[in-house]
Enzyme design. Structure first.
Site, PDB file in Angstrom:
ATOM      1  N   GLN A 284     -53.797   6.362 -22.067  1.00 17.45           N
ATOM      2  CA  GLN A 284     -54.719   5.824 -22.872  1.00 17.45           C
ATOM      3  C   GLN A 284     -55.413   4.750 -22.321  1.00 17.45           C
ATOM      4  OE1 GLN A 284     -56.069   6.879 -25.696  1.00 17.45           O
ATOM      5  NE2 GLN A 284     -54.772   8.095 -26.679  1.00 17.45           N
ATOM      6  N   TYR A 313     -49.951  18.786 -27.576  1.00 16.15           N
ATOM      7  CA  TYR A 313     -50.893  18.012 -26.651  1.00 16.15           C
ATOM      8  C   TYR A 313     -50.140  16.839 -26.070  1.00 16.15           C
ATOM      9  CZ  TYR A 313     -54.727  21.307 -28.149  1.00 16.15           C
ATOM     10  OH  TYR A 313     -55.241  22.485 -28.692  1.00 16.15           O
ATOM     11  N   GLU A 334     -47.145  21.095 -23.763  1.00 15.51           N
ATOM     12  CA  GLU A 334     -48.571  20.676 -23.204  1.00 15.51           C
ATOM     13  C   GLU A 334     -48.661  21.708 -22.044  1.00 15.51           C
ATOM     14  OE1 GLU A 334     -51.516  19.355 -21.540  1.00 15.51           O
ATOM     15  OE2 GLU A 334     -50.724  17.758 -22.944  1.00 15.51           O
ATOM     16  N   ASP A 382     -53.099  15.643 -30.856  1.00 16.57           N
ATOM     17  CA  ASP A 382     -53.998  14.495 -30.248  1.00 16.57           C
ATOM     18  C   ASP A 382     -54.754  15.353 -29.091  1.00 16.57           C
ATOM     19  OD1 ASP A 382     -55.493  12.579 -29.179  1.00 16.57           O
ATOM     20  OD2 ASP A 382     -53.650  11.216 -28.499  1.00 16.57           O
ATOM     21  N   CYS A 409     -60.630  12.115 -30.923  1.00  9.53           N
ATOM     22  CA  CYS A 409     -61.810  11.010 -30.194  1.00  9.53           C
ATOM     23  C   CYS A 409     -63.020  11.930 -30.524  1.00  9.53           C
ATOM     24  CB  CYS A 409     -61.428  11.278 -28.614  1.00  9.53           C
ATOM     25  SG  CYS A 409     -61.345  12.572 -27.717  1.00  9.53           S
TER      26      CYS A 409
END
Length: 453
Positions: A284, A313, A334, A382, A409
């Protein structure tokens, strides 16, 4: 009434688009105008005209908004680095909340959903822990900066406003050393030159620094002396890597790395856990607000020691590892194999044993876990900006957790996906926006989705 290209008009700005462009209307025809705010009156030149809308640029302000931030530098707006920086920070937060509210209201199932006040930063500048800076020749000299919007014309910049100030200092030092040692900047048109990009990462807590020099060829003239000078001035540099990328593509990095100094990773902490951060790994950008975002997600999840959590994810494991001590078991999935290897290393680094990771698409792996007897009570997801695949939503609903905590996002794809969950027996309860990207139009949020009784 459709205006003519190159026509000069006096216009009143009545709204902002989701990307922060001012909106004016000539009769009912919308014109989108950069660096213009609601309540302002401008003299504008029409630049482009389409059947449904057009674009204009401000020639002169006739009246300014009281919400304008006068301190913003013009090049930060022209390049899009801080495309909302001309709006005061308080109003930026209002703007972002309204974007989410408006998107939810467009869906009949979501009109009554509460959107909390946006959680903002106390100091909404200097927050980015990573910079990817192009290196080009401008007026005969090697420069670092950023591209003008919708172009590949480099605008030389030294103060990026939103980046860690130490990162800015290191970028400038790299630029000066490239000049000193006569290294050529990449020319996209001629496809000549050596230095394409410089990438700098800095740990928010550790202050450890990684520098990646992206080149077209393996050999860098006098690189040892260059690195020695760089590290003397910035001793917290723990890693210098070369990425060899001869192709003229939009991808900044290739898979071809060469370690020039130190180690292949830096470390930093997030919510008390330590992480290895390699050059290609996702981490991040805003550490301070990522911690706030994750804590808000965990609050919504209301976790207990009996919970079994799927971290979809999962990347390098930051979310799942942050909650491992609160739950019975975490299962991470993932599609990027290197990220899963990093997640396993990070679990071992922090002495966390109640986590399990697999490589693959979450929609494929989740049913396998269920067939093995895993019964998750919570899924935390996410995804990237494109949101969730329809197959993931179907698979998640078949797994039937009590709660799904969705970190997003992109409010547009979040709203789309929530409507799909509603068709499969789940409903959105509440939404909290968190400002991970101050001075830009980007919005981050976390929502709680529960199974209908």
């Amino acid at each position: 009434m459709i205006p003519k290209k190159n026509e000069t008009l006096e216009l009143e700005i009545i709204d902002l688009t989701h990307e922060g462009l001012g909106v004016a209307k000539l009769d009912r025809y919308p014109l989108f105008i950069e660096n213009a705010l609601p309540g302002e009156k401008v003299e504008a030149l029409v630049m482009k005209v389409g059947k449904k809308y057009g674009f204009a640029k401000v020639l002169k302000w006739l009246e300014f908004s009281s919400d304008r931030n006068e301190a913003i530098q013009g090049e930060l707006l022209r390049t899009g680095i801080a495309d909302l920086g001309h709006l005061t920070y308080e109003k930026q937060l209002d703007f972002k909340r309204k974007q989410i509210q408006d998107l939810l209201k467009k869906n009949s199932h979501l009109t009554d959903i509460k959107v909390a006040e946006v959680i903002g930063m106390a100091e909404p500048v200097g927050y980015r822990n990573k910079a990817q800076i192009p290196v080009r020749r401008v007026n005969g000299q090697l420069e670092t900066g950023f591209y003008r919007k919708h172009s590949h014309d480099l605008v030389p910049i030294e103060d990026f406003l939103i980046q860690d100030p130490v990162i800015d200092q290191i970028v400038i030092k790299c630029r000066d050393l490239f000049r000193k040692y006569g290294l050529n900047a990449y020319d996209e048109t001629a496809k000549t030159g050596l230095i394409k990009n410089v990438i700098v990462r800095r740990g928010f807590y550790s202050h450890e620094v990684m520098v990646v020099i992206v080149t077209t060829k393996p050999k860098i003239f006098r690189i040892e002396q260059l690195i020695e000078e760089l590290v003397v001035e910035f001793p917290k540099i723990k890693s210098v890597l070369q990425n060899i990328h001869p192709d003229n593509s939009n991808n900044i990095l290739s898979d071809d790395f060469n370690l020039l100094f130190g180690q292949e990773y830096i470390t930093d902490t997030l919510l008390g856990n330590q992480y290895y951060i390699s050059a290609p790994s996702f981490y991040q950008i805003n550490t301070e607000m990522a911690e706030v975002l994750y804590q808000e997600a965990f609050r919504l999840a209301d976790l207990s020691k009996d919970d079994i959590v799927i971290d979809a994810y999962c990347g390098i494991g930051t979310i799942g590892l942050s909650i491992a001590n609160q739950v019975q078991q975490v299962y991470g999935v993932e599609s990027v194999g290197e990220a899963i290897e990093d997640a396993k290393i990070n679990a071992k680094l922090n002495g966390i044993e109640n986590v399990s990771y697999r490589v693959g698409r979450a929609e494929d792996i989740m049913p396998e876990w269920v067939s093995e007897g895993v019964k998750p009570s919570v899924i935390i997801v996410d995804p990237p900006r494109k949101g969730l695949a329809e197959g993931f939503i179907e698979s998640a609903c078949e797994v039937a957790p009590d709660k799904i905590v969705y970190i997003s996002c992109n409010p547009a794809t979040f709203t789309r996906d929530v409507a799909r969950f509603a068709e499969n027996g789940y409903q959105l309860q509440e939404v909290t926006p968190v400002d991970l990207f101050p001075q830009t139009h980007h919005v981050e949020l976390v929502g709680l989705i529960t199974r209908k009784k």
